[in-house]
Design a protein around this motif. Structure first.
Motif: not given
Lengths: 199, 121
Positions: A166, A168-170
């Motif tokens: 979690e 690490t979006e994008g």
């Protein structure tokens, strides 16, 4: 990581190579090509395969179906290498790879196995007390996670596909690949987001 | 790589099949020299244990022959899933072991209700 080769082992290797050359079974070119391929292999290849799987569902499906074909598609030569199986961690299930009989390891995509992977201690304990081994590595699994130890006994080689952490979006493939360590690909560790990067 | 004229054998077990690893110990036989008489890729801790076929991995030259440079017929290799706690009396409920086992080391699991492995008795 590994202990340095013993003098008698090197001498035996040189005698073997000399005999193979004398019989015309290997050439300098073949030896050099093999050595170059072996030296190129490193956990960065496996990490790149994982990062791509986190970003691309089509690639992920290929990786899980046929790891060797996926590696070939990334430019890794799998000629002569054993089939590569990929073990998908998911919520509630964590994989840990060991070879209790010797030291089978997916060298084509992880490079040389570390010394601990080949040790009697790891080989005997990982299969019997995997939770104790993980605890000693400082690896804490989410509550309720089952552990599945994969004993690499025969013709396949196995690599873990960890879950994407979690926070690490994008992130880019390069950024994600940097999180995936050799130890995470064996299953003794989990990819960790550095505290400052997660902010 | 020499071409093998024989087609790959037909799998005896399908995914989901309950199987038992043969409780055989051929490594106890020694050559007159005292050297091991065989090379086996079936871990000792699974002999006599029951598991479930998870996948048929394909056919591979039998390592028990390869190790002695004998002609090595291709044998089917399975991924077999075992519950971990009955084997080691350790581990958490639901923990498992997933291991490659050749077909000639597998037999159908007995039908009996208490056939959960050696310790069932």
């Amino acid at each position: 990581m590994s202990a340095p080769a013993r003098a008698e082992s090197l001498a035996r290797l040189e005698r073997l190579v000399a005999a193979l050359r004398a019989k015309g079974l290997v050439s300098e070119e073949e030896l050099a090509a093999m050595q170059a391929r072996t030296d190129r292999a490193s956990p960065e290849i496996g990490a790149r395969m994982v990062a791509r799987a986190w970003l691309d569902p089509t690639w992920r499906a290929l990786l899980l179906q046929d790891g060797a074909a996926a590696a070939e598609r990334m430019g890794v030569s799998m000629a002569g290498a054993p089939p590569l199986g990929v073990l998908e961690n998911r919520p509630g299930l964590h994989h840990l790879v060991v070879c209790t009989l010797c030291s089978c390891y997916p060298r084509a995509v992880l490079g040389y196995p570390p010394g601990w992977y080949k040790s009697f201690e790891y080989r005997s304990r990982a299969v019997r007390d995997p939770r104790g081994v993980l605890a000693e590595w400082g690896t804490t699994l989410p509550a309720g996670t089952k552990v599945r130890v994969v004993d690499s006994t025969a013709d396949y080689r196995w690599m873990v596909l960890p879950m994407r952490p979690e926070g690490t979006e994008g992130w880019s493939e390069d950024q994600l690949a940097a999180l995936v360590t050799r130890d995470a690909l064996v299953g003794v560790a989990l990819p960790q987001v550095p505290a400052r990067a997660a902010a | 790589m020499s071409a093998d004229p024989a087609p790959d054998p037909t799998p005896r077990f399908a995914p989901g099949a309950r199987v038992r690893v043969r409780d055989a110990w051929p490594e106890r036989r020694r050559l007159p020299s005292g050297a091991p008489s065989c090379h086996i890729r079936t871990p000792h801790y699974l002999r006599g244990r029951e598991g479930e076929v998870q996948a048929v991995l394909g056919a591979f030259a039998n390592p028990e022959d390869l190790a002695f440079a004998r002609p090595a017929p291709r044998r089917l290799l399975y991924h077999v899933l075992f519950a971990q706690p009955p084997i080691w009396q350790e581990g958490g409920e639901g923990d498992t072991l997933l291991v490659e086992i050749f077909e000639h080391w597998l037999e159908p699991a007995p039908e009996s209700a208490d056939a959960s492995g050696k310790e069932a008795a």
